[in-house]
Design a protein around this motif. Sequence first.
Motif, PDB file in Angstrom:
ATOM      1  N   LYS A   1      -2.339  -2.052 -14.463  1.00 20.14           N
ATOM      2  CA  LYS A   1      -0.886  -2.092 -13.926  1.00 20.14           C
ATOM      3  C   LYS A   1      -0.785  -2.457 -12.567  1.00 20.14           C
ATOM      4  CE  LYS A   1      -1.219   3.503 -15.540  1.00 20.14           C
ATOM      5  NZ  LYS A   1      -1.684   4.351 -14.748  1.00 20.14           N
ATOM      6  N   ASN A   2      -1.603  -3.811 -12.093  1.00 19.66           N
ATOM      7  CA  ASN A   2      -1.663  -4.626 -11.160  1.00 19.66           C
ATOM      8  C   ASN A   2      -1.549  -3.558 -10.082  1.00 19.66           C
ATOM      9  OD1 ASN A   2      -1.193  -7.045 -12.938  1.00 19.66           O
ATOM     10  ND2 ASN A   2       1.291  -6.662 -12.411  1.00 19.66           N
ATOM     11  N   THR A   3      -2.416  -2.681 -10.147  1.00 21.13           N
ATOM     12  CA  THR A   3      -3.043  -2.116  -8.741  1.00 21.13           C
ATOM     13  C   THR A   3      -4.535  -1.816  -8.739  1.00 21.13           C
ATOM     14  OG1 THR A   3      -0.783  -0.887  -9.306  1.00 21.13           O
ATOM     15  CG2 THR A   3      -2.155   0.216  -8.075  1.00 21.13           C
ATOM     16  N   GLY A   4      -4.878  -1.906  -7.636  1.00 14.69           N
ATOM     17  CA  GLY A   4      -5.535  -1.084  -7.034  1.00 14.69           C
ATOM     18  C   GLY A   4      -5.505   0.339  -6.375  1.00 14.69           C
ATOM     19  N   TYR A   5      -7.055   0.431  -5.763  1.00 19.99           N
ATOM     20  CA  TYR A   5      -6.968   2.391  -5.823  1.00 19.99           C
ATOM     21  C   TYR A   5      -8.335   2.355  -4.346  1.00 19.99           C
ATOM     22  CZ  TYR A   5      -4.396   2.809 -10.071  1.00 19.99           C
ATOM     23  OH  TYR A   5      -2.866   2.854 -10.260  1.00 19.99           O
ATOM     24  N   LEU A   6      -8.033   3.012  -3.625  1.00 23.17           N
ATOM     25  CA  LEU A   6      -8.917   3.459  -2.998  1.00 23.17           C
ATOM     26  C   LEU A   6      -9.054   4.565  -2.722  1.00 23.17           C
ATOM     27  CD1 LEU A   6     -11.009   3.013  -1.191  1.00 23.17           C
ATOM     28  CD2 LEU A   6      -9.412   3.495   1.365  1.00 23.17           C
ATOM     29  N   GLN A   7     -10.301   5.740  -2.934  1.00 20.57           N
ATOM     30  CA  GLN A   7     -10.834   7.167  -3.550  1.00 20.57           C
ATOM     31  C   GLN A   7     -11.625   7.451  -2.371  1.00 20.57           C
ATOM     32  OE1 GLN A   7      -8.710   9.924  -4.965  1.00 20.57           O
ATOM     33  NE2 GLN A   7      -9.938  10.965  -4.005  1.00 20.57           N
ATOM     34  N   MET A   8     -10.664   8.650  -1.080  1.00 20.95           N
ATOM     35  CA  MET A   8     -11.301   8.679  -0.196  1.00 20.95           C
ATOM     36  C   MET A   8     -11.709  10.094  -0.064  1.00 20.95           C
ATOM     37  SD  MET A   8      -8.910   6.268   2.365  1.00 20.95           S
ATOM     38  CE  MET A   8      -7.280   7.722   2.346  1.00 20.95           C
ATOM     39  N   ASP A   9     -13.066  10.440  -0.178  1.00 22.67           N
ATOM     40  CA  ASP A   9     -13.125  11.445  -0.024  1.00 22.67           C
ATOM     41  C   ASP A   9     -13.835  12.175   0.656  1.00 22.67           C
ATOM     42  OD1 ASP A   9     -13.880  11.488  -3.313  1.00 22.67           O
ATOM     43  OD2 ASP A   9     -11.927  12.963  -2.726  1.00 22.67           O
ATOM     44  N   ILE A  10     -13.884  13.441   1.612  1.00 26.31           N
ATOM     45  CA  ILE A  10     -15.067  14.317   2.946  1.00 26.31           C
ATOM     46  C   ILE A  10     -14.380  13.092   4.112  1.00 26.31           C
ATOM     47  CG2 ILE A  10     -17.274  14.572   3.172  1.00 26.31           C
ATOM     48  CD1 ILE A  10     -18.490  13.726   0.738  1.00 26.31           C
ATOM     49  N   LEU A  11     -13.558  13.187   3.789  1.00 23.91           N
ATOM     50  CA  LEU A  11     -12.889  12.930   5.553  1.00 23.91           C
ATOM     51  C   LEU A  11     -13.264  13.000   6.754  1.00 23.91           C
ATOM     52  CD1 LEU A  11      -8.871  11.639   3.485  1.00 23.91           C
ATOM     53  CD2 LEU A  11     -10.476  10.156   4.371  1.00 23.91           C
TER      54      LEU A  11
ATOM     55  N   SER B   1      -3.429   3.501  -2.814  1.00 25.72           N
ATOM     56  CA  SER B   1      -3.177   3.016  -3.776  1.00 25.72           C
ATOM     57  C   SER B   1      -2.328   1.074  -3.529  1.00 25.72           C
ATOM     58  CB  SER B   1      -2.120   3.350  -4.999  1.00 25.72           C
ATOM     59  OG  SER B   1      -2.427   4.408  -5.385  1.00 25.72           O
ATOM     60  N   CYS B   2      -2.718   0.271  -3.770  1.00 24.76           N
ATOM     61  CA  CYS B   2      -1.906  -1.045  -3.510  1.00 24.76           C
ATOM     62  C   CYS B   2      -1.680  -1.698  -4.524  1.00 24.76           C
ATOM     63  CB  CYS B   2      -3.261  -1.947  -2.906  1.00 24.76           C
ATOM     64  SG  CYS B   2      -3.488  -3.285  -2.999  1.00 24.76           S
ATOM     65  N   ALA B   3      -0.247  -2.194  -4.957  1.00 22.14           N
ATOM     66  CA  ALA B   3       0.366  -2.390  -6.010  1.00 22.14           C
ATOM     67  C   ALA B   3       0.608  -4.151  -5.109  1.00 22.14           C
ATOM     68  CB  ALA B   3       1.112  -2.283  -5.683  1.00 22.14           C
ATOM     69  N   ALA B   4       0.096  -4.757  -6.401  1.00 23.99           N
ATOM     70  CA  ALA B   4      -0.024  -6.032  -6.020  1.00 23.99           C
ATOM     71  C   ALA B   4       1.131  -7.421  -6.948  1.00 23.99           C
ATOM     72  CB  ALA B   4      -0.949  -7.172  -6.466  1.00 23.99           C
ATOM     73  N   SER B   5       1.769  -8.060  -6.062  1.00 26.19           N
ATOM     74  CA  SER B   5       3.252  -8.491  -7.410  1.00 26.19           C
ATOM     75  C   SER B   5       3.155  -9.865  -7.125  1.00 26.19           C
ATOM     76  CB  SER B   5       4.348  -8.285  -7.462  1.00 26.19           C
ATOM     77  OG  SER B   5       4.706  -7.993  -5.806  1.00 26.19           O
TER      78      SER B   5
ATOM     79  N   GLU C   1       0.988  -1.005   0.177  1.00 28.43           N
ATOM     80  CA  GLU C   1      -0.015  -0.117  -0.083  1.00 28.43           C
ATOM     81  C   GLU C   1       0.809   1.658   0.110  1.00 28.43           C
ATOM     82  OE1 GLU C   1      -1.840  -3.142   2.686  1.00 28.43           O
ATOM     83  OE2 GLU C   1       0.180  -2.070   2.737  1.00 28.43           O
ATOM     84  N   SER C   2      -0.133   2.539  -0.094  1.00 30.72           N
ATOM     85  CA  SER C   2       1.070   3.158  -0.681  1.00 30.72           C
ATOM     86  C   SER C   2      -0.574   4.459  -0.310  1.00 30.72           C
ATOM     87  CB  SER C   2       1.940   3.651  -1.279  1.00 30.72           C
ATOM     88  OG  SER C   2       1.047   4.143  -2.949  1.00 30.72           O
ATOM     89  N   GLY C   3      -0.168   5.827   0.199  1.00 30.74           N
ATOM     90  CA  GLY C   3       0.025   6.661  -0.199  1.00 30.74           C
ATOM     91  C   GLY C   3      -1.052   7.765   1.101  1.00 30.74           C
ATOM     92  N   GLY C   4      -0.659   6.902   1.923  1.00 31.51           N
ATOM     93  CA  GLY C   4      -1.153   7.282   3.632  1.00 31.51           C
ATOM     94  C   GLY C   4      -0.236   8.753   3.992  1.00 31.51           C
ATOM     95  N   LYS C   5      -1.278   9.164   4.667  1.00 32.20           N
ATOM     96  CA  LYS C   5      -1.138  10.363   5.063  1.00 32.20           C
ATOM     97  C   LYS C   5      -1.142  11.379   6.960  1.00 32.20           C
ATOM     98  CE  LYS C   5      -1.453  13.192   1.195  1.00 32.20           C
ATOM     99  NZ  LYS C   5      -0.568  15.096   0.476  1.00 32.20           N
TER     100      LYS C   5
END
Length: 127
Positions: free
Chosen positions: A76-86, A21-25, A6-10
Amino acid sequence: QVHLVESGGKLVQAGGSLRLSCAASGSAINNLAMGWFRQAPGKEREFVGGVSWDGSSIYYADSVKGRFTISRDNAKNTGYLQMDILKPEDTAVYYCAAKARVTYFYVPRSIDGVDFWGKGTLVTVSS
């Protein structure tokens, strides 16, 4: 074997947006159903949402429905989680998870419904 990263947390302010993002391999992502889970401090890990391997079926937890959007790009072997109105209550470590060799319509909706886990990425929402 499947490896998920996973990546993108902040840190973000309440009302803001973030995309994880979640990159799978290790295995073709188009054989994987993917799920997103989160664990807040002192709480149990909970289901956030899941998507079938072909992307045609998606489910969300009631707590995020209408605010979060799951998608995937098998090329792209990738999944996504778009989070709005956090919201501050969205603060948690977010985990990507997957189950391999599933039917095209299978969507993981519980911890027992996945076989592989990423290490997680921290999302902090300030008020």
